[in-house]
Design an enzyme around this catalytic site. Structure first.
Site, PDB file in Angstrom:
ATOM      1  N   ALA A  46       0.835  -1.209   0.000  1.00 31.90           N
ATOM      2  CA  ALA A  46       0.000   0.000   0.000  1.00 31.90           C
ATOM      3  C   ALA A  46       0.867   1.255   0.000  1.00 31.90           C
ATOM      4  O   ALA A  46       0.378   2.346  -0.235  1.00 31.90           O
ATOM      5  CB  ALA A  46      -0.903   0.012   1.219  1.00 31.90           C
ATOM      6  N   VAL A 182      17.560 -17.139 -11.466  1.00 32.31           N
ATOM      7  CA  VAL A 182      18.842 -17.548 -10.860  1.00 32.31           C
ATOM      8  C   VAL A 182      18.592 -18.855 -10.121  1.00 32.31           C
ATOM      9  O   VAL A 182      17.687 -18.955  -9.290  1.00 32.31           O
ATOM     10  CB  VAL A 182      19.376 -16.449  -9.919  1.00 32.31           C
ATOM     11  CG1 VAL A 182      20.636 -16.921  -9.205  1.00 32.31           C
ATOM     12  CG2 VAL A 182      19.661 -15.180 -10.711  1.00 32.31           C
ATOM     13  N   TYR A 356       9.994  -7.619   5.371  1.00 35.15           N
ATOM     14  CA  TYR A 356       8.676  -7.910   5.957  1.00 35.15           C
ATOM     15  C   TYR A 356       7.653  -6.826   5.619  1.00 35.15           C
ATOM     16  O   TYR A 356       7.357  -6.614   4.460  1.00 35.15           O
ATOM     17  CB  TYR A 356       8.828  -8.133   7.462  1.00 35.15           C
ATOM     18  CG  TYR A 356       7.572  -8.636   8.143  1.00 35.15           C
ATOM     19  CD1 TYR A 356       6.750  -9.566   7.532  1.00 35.15           C
ATOM     20  CD2 TYR A 356       7.205  -8.167   9.403  1.00 35.15           C
ATOM     21  CE1 TYR A 356       5.593 -10.019   8.147  1.00 35.15           C
ATOM     22  CE2 TYR A 356       6.053  -8.631  10.032  1.00 35.15           C
ATOM     23  CZ  TYR A 356       5.252  -9.547   9.388  1.00 35.15           C
ATOM     24  OH  TYR A 356       4.111  -9.985  10.001  1.00 35.15           O
ATOM     25  N   ARG A 357       7.128  -6.078   6.613  1.00 40.55           N
ATOM     26  CA  ARG A 357       6.049  -5.122   6.337  1.00 40.55           C
ATOM     27  C   ARG A 357       6.576  -3.753   5.897  1.00 40.55           C
ATOM     28  O   ARG A 357       5.789  -2.834   5.671  1.00 40.55           O
ATOM     29  CB  ARG A 357       5.200  -4.904   7.607  1.00 40.55           C
ATOM     30  CG  ARG A 357       4.466  -6.117   8.090  1.00 40.55           C
ATOM     31  CD  ARG A 357       3.707  -5.806   9.378  1.00 40.55           C
ATOM     32  NE  ARG A 357       2.600  -4.896   9.156  1.00 40.55           N
ATOM     33  CZ  ARG A 357       1.351  -5.287   8.889  1.00 40.55           C
ATOM     34  NH1 ARG A 357       1.066  -6.568   8.827  1.00 40.55           N
ATOM     35  NH2 ARG A 357       0.401  -4.406   8.695  1.00 40.55           N
ATOM     36  N   GLY A 359       9.242  -2.838   3.474  1.00 45.34           N
ATOM     37  CA  GLY A 359      10.169  -2.748   2.341  1.00 45.34           C
ATOM     38  C   GLY A 359      10.156  -1.391   1.661  1.00 45.34           C
ATOM     39  O   GLY A 359      11.207  -0.826   1.352  1.00 45.34           O
ATOM     40  N   ILE A 360       8.961  -0.858   1.436  1.00 46.69           N
ATOM     41  CA  ILE A 360       8.889   0.439   0.749  1.00 46.69           C
ATOM     42  C   ILE A 360       9.494   1.517   1.653  1.00 46.69           C
ATOM     43  O   ILE A 360      10.309   2.331   1.228  1.00 46.69           O
ATOM     44  CB  ILE A 360       7.429   0.778   0.382  1.00 46.69           C
ATOM     45  CG1 ILE A 360       6.893  -0.234  -0.649  1.00 46.69           C
ATOM     46  CG2 ILE A 360       7.307   2.205  -0.120  1.00 46.69           C
ATOM     47  CD1 ILE A 360       7.475  -0.114  -2.034  1.00 46.69           C
ATOM     48  N   LEU A 361       9.119   1.490   2.920  1.00 45.31           N
ATOM     49  CA  LEU A 361       9.675   2.465   3.861  1.00 45.31           C
ATOM     50  C   LEU A 361      11.203   2.378   3.901  1.00 45.31           C
ATOM     51  O   LEU A 361      11.903   3.389   3.907  1.00 45.31           O
ATOM     52  CB  LEU A 361       9.095   2.211   5.260  1.00 45.31           C
ATOM     53  CG  LEU A 361       9.758   2.961   6.422  1.00 45.31           C
ATOM     54  CD1 LEU A 361       9.566   4.468   6.275  1.00 45.31           C
ATOM     55  CD2 LEU A 361       9.211   2.490   7.767  1.00 45.31           C
ATOM     56  N   LYS A 563      21.839 -36.691   0.858  1.00 40.96           N
ATOM     57  CA  LYS A 563      21.056 -37.934   0.912  1.00 40.96           C
ATOM     58  C   LYS A 563      19.879 -37.717  -0.031  1.00 40.96           C
ATOM     59  O   LYS A 563      19.012 -36.865   0.205  1.00 40.96           O
ATOM     60  CB  LYS A 563      20.578 -38.207   2.333  1.00 40.96           C
ATOM     61  CG  LYS A 563      19.704 -39.429   2.402  1.00 40.96           C
ATOM     62  CD  LYS A 563      19.381 -39.805   3.841  1.00 40.96           C
ATOM     63  CE  LYS A 563      18.536 -41.067   3.819  1.00 40.96           C
ATOM     64  NZ  LYS A 563      17.155 -40.808   4.248  1.00 40.96           N
ATOM     65  N   GLY A 651      13.176 -48.466   8.611  1.00 38.12           N
ATOM     66  CA  GLY A 651      12.482 -49.674   9.039  1.00 38.12           C
ATOM     67  C   GLY A 651      12.998 -50.261  10.333  1.00 38.12           C
ATOM     68  O   GLY A 651      12.287 -51.021  10.991  1.00 38.12           O
TER      69      GLY A 651
END
Ligand code: GLY
Length: 722
Positions: A46, A182, A356-357, A359-361, A563, A651
């Site tokens: 947003a 990538v 997280y919440r 990124g833009i900031l 493995k 087993g």
């Protein structure tokens, strides 16, 4: 190095592009690789600039966010000047209303916000009482009893910003390559040497990971998608600019701005479980859910219904506004909800992910700090708080020997003989736990144990896999334990030196796999990453590559073991022989020491040996079934026909079955469920270790032939007869 690429940035979201621009302005040659420039969290957001409304606790994260918010005006000016494009930056303030049910807690916060106001003039926060808030903002829900006003918080049109960042990068000469997948960071001796991509190998002097929610598809760092669902409405003004141009909703900057007095909301509303972000062009963005559903795409009725209800409670007029769009995105979450910034385990790889919440900031401050670090090797003190290693150094690890002697029989293995040990010999041999346990007086236990020297004299051959030597012939795992402590105790009690770890479970932080990195002392235990959960050869190959990265991150730079499990069937968990062979061939070519889990099929075992596998791991019976060695006849043929070590895997339910496998001549056994799910896993771990040693010694000693008739223990010759 490809001279053209001083720096390769993986990830074309707001973070990757902001860093690219910063580095370019500092004179570097920069290329940004993106799988899909449109998919980033920044496009879905947003665009709130809300360190205060998001109630970030005082500390380094709040400092980082406030610093970034303060960089915003100049950063935006620079971008808009450079591109002529608008970003919709609007320092409009954020109003955070509260309901009666949250009044008490928020009043306390209001008090601290007000005291913060006098202490920190750049972060003013005002408490508005009921009358004031309704007067200040018309149309709020009737039951709102007050709220905070954060005048310094604001917003930017994130889609317009993303577009502007792309234009700015292009105009500055950053190479933007879309559609590049990538696949792996190829590393040697603590450096990234190249990126393997769908467009071939690409190399540079320095690399930056900025792949947001997708980061742990490339490196085993704990970044997980946190889905957010959102929607937008539009202000129902006459002659709406949207009428013929709904598609332009994606490009807010192209829409004419409405006069402020035609906007019913002129500031962001941040309420419990929802926020409402009015744009200058009449759109209103409403967010957002926060869901742990992996990368599950799509808007869902239940979540959207709740979001709509929360938004219309906060601001009822929204209920009459025409809905314009629904969408969703994936925030890059981390366990502590803080970003991962700065150096990595490779000297030429920098991390900028997990925002997280925020990124833009955080885009401007991330770009500035990372730019300074990469170009000038200048580490802002703030960076130290966001180092990736915070996730691997926290807990007290288990090494193979910390079990108190009063609980468990003493050891019979000498850990200092390990060829893989990463510690200096002095560090290892100084282990007082080891010494005290080996030298225990015989009276401390019910049976005098063999000491390690005796064991080595009786069985001088260590287990050798891909050139590495191990004294213990018992492999254990990390799955199915009731808790980390039981796992630690049983690994220690079993004295095993190889522990298998499901890469996918670590990647997804599955229950019981949080904190695994810290729980085990990987200087002492050799990690055997496994591809459990992979149904196809391709999946297994991809997860194997991640496994290698995981081992490297934990300090096992030269660990190329995998493995290999390719298991399409979830009922019996039987491995796919064809997929296993295909994946093994590819992984051997890529330099892995492949330990394939297979049905006890002698011909397949031979083929896997021929393609270069380091061991074969035939099953005794289905995984976790505890049915014992049902495939004994075939395992005997495998033991007879292949030269690589044969590790009986799956087993085994009780120690006698482990001993049986070893008596048959198996080189080792892998036991997880029978230990982890025992009433006392530590005791069972120890019991299995003793059984493996007993079986191994019996095999070395050579059993007597089976005969149909009795043969007296005491010779009959020389007896006195009457
Ligand atoms: N920063 C708002 C969100 O992540 O939903």
């Amino acid at each position: 190095m490809n001279e053209k690429n001083d720096i390769l940035i993986v990830g074309g979201g707001a973070i990757g592009l902001s860093i690219a621009i910063d580095l370019k302005l500092r004179g570097a040659n920069v290329t940004v690789l993106s799988r899909d420039f449109g998919a980033s969290a920044g496009n879905a957001a947003a665009g709130m600039l809300a360190p205060q409304a998001e109630a970030i606790a005082p500390g380094p994260m709040l400092d980082l966010c406030l610093k970034s918010r303060s960089l915003y005006p100049d950063w935006i000016d620079k971008l808009e000047d450079l591109t002529g494009s608008q970003t919709g930056y609007w320092p409009c303030g954020i109003l955070a209303p509260v309901y009666p049910e949250t009044l008490e807690t928020t009043q306390n916060q209001a008090n601290s916000a007000n005291s913060a106001n006098s202490a920190a003039p750049d972060t003013p926060a005002y408490w508005l009482d009921r009358a004031t808030i309704h007067q200040y903002q018309q149309g709020l829900g009737d039951d709102i009893v007050g709220g905070y006003w954060y005048p310094e918080d604001g917003q930017v049109d994130n889609r317009a910003l993303s577009r502007t960042l792309r234009i700015a990068a292009q105009e500055l000469g950053v190479e933007l390559r879309d559609g590049i997948v990538v696949e792996a960071f190829q590393q040697r001796q603590g450096r990234v040497v190249s990126l393997r991509t769908n467009a071939g190998d690409l190399s540079a002097a320095h690399y930056i990971l900025a792949t947001g929610a997708w980061s742990n598809q490339l490196l085993p760092i704990p970044v997980y998608p946190k889905k957010g669902q959102m929607f937008s409405v539009r202000v129902p003004v006459p002659q709406s600019p949207f009428e013929d141009e709904t598609n332009q909703a994606n490009y807010g900057h192209r829409l004419p701005l409405l006069p402020l007095n035609e906007l019913p909301l002129q500031r962001v509303l941040y309420g419990p479980g929802t926020y409402i972000v009015p744009r200058r062009d009449g759109r209103i963005i409403i967010g957002a859910t926060s869901e742990n559903v992996g990368f599950t795409a799509g808007n869902t009725a239940n979540e959207m219904q709740q979001l709509l209800a929360r938004a219309t409670r906060l601001y009822p007029p929204l209920g009459d506004y025409p809905i314009q769009e629904f969408w969703w995105g994936f925030r890059p979450g981390t366990p502590d909800e803080l970003p991962i910034l700065g150096p990595s385990h490779c000297e030429n790889l920098t991390l900028a992910t997990g925002h997280y919440r925020n990124g833009i900031l955080l885009a401007p401050v991330t770009a500035a700090l990372i730019g300074d670090w990469v170009i000038n090797q200048k580490a802002d003190p703030l960076l130290a708080h966001f180092h990736w290693q915070r996730f691997v150094t926290a807990a007290q690890p288990v090494s193979p020997n910390p079990i108190p002697v009063t609980k468990i029989y003493p050891t019979v293995s000498d850990q200092s003989a390990d060829s893989f040990n990463h510690n200096s010999p002095a560090e290892v041999s100084n282990s007082s736990d080891v010494n005290s346990m080996i030298n225990l007086p015989a009276t401390a236990v019910s049976a005098k144990p063999a000491n390690s020297k005796l064991l080595e004299a009786l069985d001088p051959e260590p287990l050798v896999i891909a050139g590495r030597k191990f004294r213990s012939r018992l492999f254990t795992g990390t799955g199915k334990y009731r808790n980390i402590k039981e796992m630690q105790d049983s690994i220690a009690a079993s004295q095993c030196q190889i522990v298998t770890v499901a890469v996918r479970r670590v990647q997804t932080n599955a229950a019981g796999h949080e904190g695994l990195a810290e729980a085990i002392d990987w200087n002492q235990i050799w990690m055997l990453p496994n591809t459990a959960g992979c149904q196809t050869a391709d999946e297994a190959i991809r997860v194997a590559r991640l496994g290698r990265e995981m081992a490297k991150l934990l300090g096992q730079e030269d660990n190329n073991f995998i493995k290999l499990e390719v298991i399409p069937d979830s009922k019996y968990l039987l491995p796919d022989p064809i997929g296993t062979l295909q994946a093994a061939e590819q992984l051997v070519k890529e330099g892995f020491a492949v330990l394939p889990y297979i049905n006890a099929d002698p011909l397949l075992a031979k083929r896997l040996e021929e393609v270069g596998c380091a061991t074969v791991m035939p099953l005794g019976s289905p995984i976790g079934s505890g049915q014992g060695i049902k495939t004994a006849a075939n395992i005997e043929i495998i033991i007879d026909t292949v030269k690589v070590p044969v590790v009986v895997d799956a087993g085994i339910g009780v120690p006698s079955e482990a001993a049986m496998a070893m008596e048959m001549g198996a080189d080792a056994v892998l036991i997880n469920s029978a230990i982890a799910m025992a009433r006392n896993p530590a005791a069972m771990g120890r019991a299995m270790a003793l059984a493996v040693e007993a079986g191994r010694l019996a095999y070395c000693a050579g059993r007597i032939p089976v005969q149909a008739i009795a043969s007296a223990s005491s010779p009959l010759t020389g007896t006195i007869t009457s």
